[in-house]
Design an enzyme around this catalytic site. Structure first.
Site, PDB file in Angstrom:
ATOM      1  N   GLY A 174       3.104   6.083   8.574  1.00  0.00           N
ATOM      2  CA  GLY A 174       4.536   6.253   8.286  1.00  0.00           C
ATOM      3  C   GLY A 174       5.369   5.101   8.816  1.00  0.00           C
ATOM      4  O   GLY A 174       6.541   4.974   8.491  1.00  0.00           O
ATOM      5  N   ASP A 218      -0.438  -7.653   1.777  1.00  0.00           N
ATOM      6  CA  ASP A 218       0.144  -6.302   1.698  1.00  0.00           C
ATOM      7  C   ASP A 218       1.672  -6.381   1.769  1.00  0.00           C
ATOM      8  O   ASP A 218       2.293  -5.864   2.702  1.00  0.00           O
ATOM      9  CB  ASP A 218      -0.425  -5.461   2.858  1.00  0.00           C
ATOM     10  CG  ASP A 218      -0.140  -3.989   2.702  1.00  0.00           C
ATOM     11  OD1 ASP A 218       0.373  -3.589   1.641  1.00  0.00           O
ATOM     12  OD2 ASP A 218      -0.426  -3.226   3.654  1.00  0.00           O
ATOM     13  N   HIS A 239       0.818  -1.224   0.000  1.00  0.00           N
ATOM     14  CA  HIS A 239       0.000   0.000   0.000  1.00  0.00           C
ATOM     15  C   HIS A 239       0.851   1.274   0.000  1.00  0.00           C
ATOM     16  O   HIS A 239       0.346   2.357  -0.287  1.00  0.00           O
ATOM     17  CB  HIS A 239      -1.034  -0.019   1.142  1.00  0.00           C
ATOM     18  CG  HIS A 239      -0.524   0.373   2.478  1.00  0.00           C
ATOM     19  ND1 HIS A 239      -0.209  -0.520   3.477  1.00  0.00           N
ATOM     20  CD2 HIS A 239      -0.268   1.593   2.987  1.00  0.00           C
ATOM     21  CE1 HIS A 239       0.200   0.141   4.534  1.00  0.00           C
ATOM     22  NE2 HIS A 239       0.184   1.420   4.264  1.00  0.00           N
ATOM     23  N   SER A 286       4.233   2.051   8.295  1.00  0.00           N
ATOM     24  CA  SER A 286       3.867   1.005   7.339  1.00  0.00           C
ATOM     25  C   SER A 286       5.063   0.489   6.575  1.00  0.00           C
ATOM     26  O   SER A 286       5.946   1.266   6.206  1.00  0.00           O
ATOM     27  CB  SER A 286       2.876   1.562   6.325  1.00  0.00           C
ATOM     28  OG  SER A 286       1.648   1.716   6.940  1.00  0.00           O
ATOM     29  N   GLY A 287       5.070  -0.800   6.311  1.00  0.00           N
ATOM     30  CA  GLY A 287       6.166  -1.418   5.565  1.00  0.00           C
ATOM     31  C   GLY A 287       7.326  -1.804   6.462  1.00  0.00           C
ATOM     32  O   GLY A 287       8.168  -2.612   6.096  1.00  0.00           O
TER      33      GLY A 287
HETATM   34  C1  4AZ Z   1      -0.994   3.703   8.363  1.00  0.00           C
HETATM   35  O1  4AZ Z   1      -1.881   4.462   7.986  1.00  0.00           O
HETATM   36  C2  4AZ Z   1      -1.202   2.897   9.588  1.00  0.00           C
HETATM   37  N1  4AZ Z   1      -2.153   1.320  14.195  1.00  0.00           N
HETATM   38  C3  4AZ Z   1      -0.218   2.016   9.999  1.00  0.00           C
HETATM   39  C4  4AZ Z   1      -0.401   1.260  11.134  1.00  0.00           C
HETATM   40  C5  4AZ Z   1      -1.559   1.402  11.863  1.00  0.00           C
HETATM   41  C6  4AZ Z   1      -2.533   2.280  11.465  1.00  0.00           C
HETATM   42  C7  4AZ Z   1      -2.358   3.040  10.310  1.00  0.00           C
HETATM   43  C8  4AZ Z   1      -1.724   0.572  13.090  1.00  0.00           C
HETATM   44  O2  4AZ Z   1       0.066   3.626   7.737  1.00  0.00           O
END
Ligand code: 4AZ
Length: 301
Positions: free
Chosen positions: A224, A128, A78, A226-227
């Site tokens: 931020g 993902d 994503h 993420s990944g």
């Molecule tokens: C995001 O939007 C995101 N609380 C990543 C992790 C979590 C929520 C949102 C987990 O990248």
């Protein structure tokens, strides 16, 4: 230099070149996790997560990622949705603690290929996972190392994890600002049945996902992160494994809505197949270096 010492030097170089491929999950600058105690995190010590990278779009941090070998980084699909096919706009930075001051240990690489999981579903966030193949390899140092990956689900069960951590430069609350210093937080792995209860995620968590955090929501990943890695320490093997890739959650730090991670053990086959090209490229490079060194040795005789 004497011939003997030259030979010794060459042999040491050979041993280093061949053994560097097997080593993973070690952090040369930081010891094993103690019983210490992103959302609810703290500044990570220097060299604490040497496999953590910052994925940057035009020099701006957008996502985390994890080094799994010197030419591959694992991250979330994503992260690329809005930038499909724009690999040239991205760079991958390793050996980093402070985003604003990369310092002498940072290594910047560019992406030669983005391999996203074909089964990614943006509604369910299933699969993902994306593998980034780099245009040139990372040099492994005290600040830059690969994480280990579980061989399969059975291996994940027997690894006997004592401590799990999340890390990243993501926001410390929903719709907040990115952090400048890498953050870490110890989290608990949460049973899938519990995470799927109606008052939790109500059935959205598949076998390919893993929930981690605290029931209270006091420690969590956020935008931020993420990944980036959900990494667990194996007491038996004394090294860290990449167990999850930060994927999604309902906002951040909400009770009974822990962070959800792509469960790497369920993607072992996909990872093996898709890493092949980059690993064999790394091996070809090493083979060439080894044969060059051997030719020097033979010429000296
Ligand atoms: C995001 O939007 C995101 N609380 C990543 C992790 C979590 C929520 C949102 C987990 O990248």
């Amino acid at each position: 230099m004497e011939l003997n010492s030259l030979l010794l030097l060459l042999l040491t170089a050979l041993v280093c070149l061949t053994s560097s491929q097997d080593s993973c999950g070690n952090r040369p600058l930081v010891g094993p996790p103690g019983s210490s105690r992103i959302v609810g995190g703290r500044d990570a010590p220097e060299g604490a997560w040497p496999w953590q990278v910052s994925l940057q779009l035009l020099s701006i941090h957008t996502c985390g990622g994890t080094i799994i070998n010197n030419l591959s980084v694992l991250t979330a699909t994503h992260c690329f949705l809005k930038f499909w096919g724009r690999k040239r706009l991205f760079r991958v930075v390793a050996g980093l603690r402070e985003l604003s001051t990369p310092g002498g240990h940072a290594q910047i690489r560019f992406i030669s290929e983005i391999r996203s999981h074909k089964g990614y579903n943006h509604v369910t966030t299933e699969n993902d996972l994306t593998l980034l193949l780099l245009s040139s390899p990372f040099n492994f140092t005290d600040h830059v190392q690969p994480a280990c990956l579980p061989h399969d689900v059975r291996h994940e069960f027997i690894l006997n994890f004592s401590h799990c951590f999340i890390s990243g430069w993501g926001t410390s609350y929903y719709k907040g600002e990115h952090m400048n210093t890498l953050q870490e937080a110890e989290v608990e792995l949460i049973d899938r049945r519990k995470c799927n209860l109606l008052s939790w995620y109500g059935g959205r968590i598949t076998e390919n996902m893993i929930c981690a955090g605290l029931e209270s929501g006091a420690r969590d990943s956020c935008q931020g992160d993420s990944g980036g890695p959900l990494q667990c320490y194996s007491e038996d093997e004394e090294r860290f494994y990449l167990i999850g890739v930060t994927s999604f959650g309902d906002k951040c730090g909400v009770p009974r809505r822990p962070g959800v991670y792509a469960r790497t053990s369920r993607f072992a086959d996909w990872l093996k197949t898709n890493q092949t090209a980059s690993v064999s490229a790394a091996n070809r490079l090493n083979t060439r270096l080894i044969s060059a060194l051997l030719s020097v040795v033979l010429m000296l005789f």
